[in-house]
Write an enzyme that holds these catalytic residues in place. Structure first.
Site, short mmCIF file in Angstrom:
data_model
loop_
_atom_site.label_atom_id
_atom_site.label_comp_id
_atom_site.label_asym_id
_atom_site.label_seq_id
_atom_site.Cartn_x
_atom_site.Cartn_y
_atom_site.Cartn_z
N ARG A 108 11.02 -9.87 3.99
CA ARG A 108 11.97 -8.89 3.78
C ARG A 108 13.25 -8.41 3.96
O ARG A 108 13.09 -8.89 5.72
CB ARG A 108 11.32 -7.66 4.07
CG ARG A 108 10.07 -6.90 3.78
CD ARG A 108 9.79 -5.44 3.64
NE ARG A 108 9.09 -5.03 5.54
CZ ARG A 108 7.69 -4.60 5.23
NH1 ARG A 108 7.75 -3.90 4.55
NH2 ARG A 108 7.52 -4.53 6.56
N ARG A 152 14.98 -5.89 9.58
CA ARG A 152 14.27 -4.98 10.22
C ARG A 152 13.73 -5.93 11.19
O ARG A 152 12.71 -6.86 11.34
CB ARG A 152 13.06 -4.44 9.84
CG ARG A 152 13.44 -2.86 9.45
CD ARG A 152 11.98 -1.81 8.41
NE ARG A 152 10.92 -1.85 8.76
CZ ARG A 152 9.83 -1.28 8.28
NH1 ARG A 152 9.97 -1.09 7.33
NH2 ARG A 152 8.95 -1.47 9.43
N LYS A 176 1.28 -1.28 0.40
CA LYS A 176 0.08 0.21 -0.27
C LYS A 176 0.85 1.08 0.27
O LYS A 176 0.69 1.76 -0.67
CB LYS A 176 -0.59 0.44 1.25
CG LYS A 176 -1.52 1.24 1.68
CD LYS A 176 -2.85 1.12 2.56
CE LYS A 176 -1.50 1.31 3.70
NZ LYS A 176 -1.24 2.18 4.45
N ARG A 222 -8.66 3.80 10.11
CA ARG A 222 -7.90 2.70 10.74
C ARG A 222 -9.30 1.97 11.13
O ARG A 222 -9.05 0.52 11.76
CB ARG A 222 -6.87 3.13 11.24
CG ARG A 222 -6.00 2.28 12.37
CD ARG A 222 -5.81 2.27 10.78
NE ARG A 222 -3.86 1.14 11.24
CZ ARG A 222 -2.27 1.91 10.77
NH1 ARG A 222 -2.31 3.06 9.75
NH2 ARG A 222 -1.96 1.45 11.96
N ARG A 229 -1.04 -6.28 14.45
CA ARG A 229 -1.96 -4.70 13.52
C ARG A 229 -2.40 -5.78 12.50
O ARG A 229 -3.65 -5.30 12.58
CB ARG A 229 -0.75 -4.95 12.85
CG ARG A 229 0.34 -4.08 13.93
CD ARG A 229 0.94 -2.56 12.38
NE ARG A 229 2.42 -3.09 12.33
CZ ARG A 229 3.61 -3.76 12.49
NH1 ARG A 229 4.10 -2.90 13.26
NH2 ARG A 229 4.03 -3.84 11.26
P1 AMP Z 1 1.70 2.54 10.86
O1 AMP Z 1 3.21 2.86 10.15
O2 AMP Z 1 0.72 2.86 9.50
O3 AMP Z 1 1.62 1.33 10.68
O4 AMP Z 1 1.34 3.26 12.23
C1 AMP Z 1 2.07 2.87 13.23
C2 AMP Z 1 1.38 3.02 14.29
O5 AMP Z 1 0.80 4.36 14.32
C3 AMP Z 1 -0.35 1.87 14.55
O6 AMP Z 1 0.32 0.77 14.69
C4 AMP Z 1 -1.48 2.76 15.19
O7 AMP Z 1 -0.42 2.81 17.12
C5 AMP Z 1 -0.44 4.39 15.38
N1 AMP Z 1 -1.61 5.07 14.19
C6 AMP Z 1 -1.27 5.44 12.80
N2 AMP Z 1 -2.71 5.34 12.18
C7 AMP Z 1 -3.39 5.68 13.15
C8 AMP Z 1 -4.82 5.44 13.49
N3 AMP Z 1 -5.95 5.85 12.35
N4 AMP Z 1 -5.74 5.24 14.43
C9 AMP Z 1 -4.63 4.85 15.91
N5 AMP Z 1 -3.76 4.46 15.81
C10 AMP Z 1 -2.81 4.81 14.66
#
Ligand code: AMP
Length: 224
Positions: free
Chosen positions: A127, A162, A13, A88, A174
């Site tokens: 990865r 990583r 994505k 989310r 996640r």
């Molecule tokens: P990402 O880089 O998109 O994987 O986001 C890293 C972390 O940020 C996630 O695991 C959440 O803890 C937090 N996060 C990102 N976007 C959101 C969202 N829309 N709502 C709540 N937490 C978020």
């Protein structure tokens, strides 16, 4: 053009989002990146968000929703935006929809990258990062980009993992949030799919995330 991107961690994505951003000259707004920036700058918002992020939990809606809605009001968003990582959950989707209606803004396109959960997990765990260039694709679970022994398939550089890619518990957490069709991220994606079907003003694009980056990009371009 206002675009939302959905896809599980490991679906590509982010890569497709970066291509769309370049092509349409849109600000790429990533909620996770905004949190990381706040944490590294030591802001109050960053301090509040960190404990949730470290556990792999969602940051509470009362912190996240105003942060994103404020971001969408900034000058660089006047001619459109590409939102990635938000909404989310279903509540965030409803609040975003309400805020856009209040501002008289349309959501034009929603992109959902579809990928089987186990394939997404293998992709993340397989990865490998090249010491010479992070963009050299290497993955021990994908035949087309398998490393050359334990070296980079592109340049022969040293490869490493990583650390957060190898934390199976965090990946599962996640993905459980993402694939939850009742209240999670897919529920928020389907909220807009329903709107697209009912009202016809949103274009909802589904992409098969399994083929190569170039093939997924070609499908995206043809459907946009
Ligand atoms: P990402 O880089 O998109 O994987 O986001 C890293 C972390 O940020 C996630 O695991 C959440 O803890 C937090 N996060 C990102 N976007 C959101 C969202 N829309 N709502 C709540 N937490 C978020």
């Amino acid at each position: 053009m206002n675009i939302l991107m959905f896809g599980p961690n490991g679906s590509g994505k982010g890569t497709q989002g970066a291509i769309l951003k370049e092509k349409h000259n849109l600000p790429h707004i990533e909620s996770g990146a905004i949190f990381r920036e706040n944490i590294s700058k030591g802001t109050e918002l960053g301090a509040k968000a960190k404990e949730y992020i470290d556990r792999g939990d969602l940051v509470p809606d009362d912190i996240t929703i105003p942060m994103i809605l404020d971001r969408l009001k900034q000058d660089d968003c006047k001619n459109g935006w590409l939102l990635d990582g938000f909404p989310r959950n279903k509540n965030q989707a409803i609040k975003l929809d309400e805020a856009l209606k209040n501002e008289g803004l349309d959501l034009n396109v929603v992109v959902e990258v579809v990928l089987d959960r186990q394939i997404a997990k293998n992709r993340i765990m397989g990865r490998r990062l090249c010491a010479n260039d992070n963009n050299h694709p290497n993955n021990i679970f994908i035949d087309a980009i398998k490393p050359d022994g334990d070296k980079c398939r592109v340049c022969g550089g040293e490869l490493s993992e990583r650390s957060d890619d190898q934390d199976e518990g965090a990946i599962d957490k996640r993905h459980s949030i993402y694939y939850d069709t009742e209240t999670g991220t897919l529920a928020s994606s389907y909220y807009f799919k329903d709107l697209a079907e009912k009202e016809g003003r949103i274009k909802y694009i589904t992409l098969d995330g399994a083929p190569s980056v170039q093939e997924v990009t070609a499908e995206l371009t043809s459907k946009l």
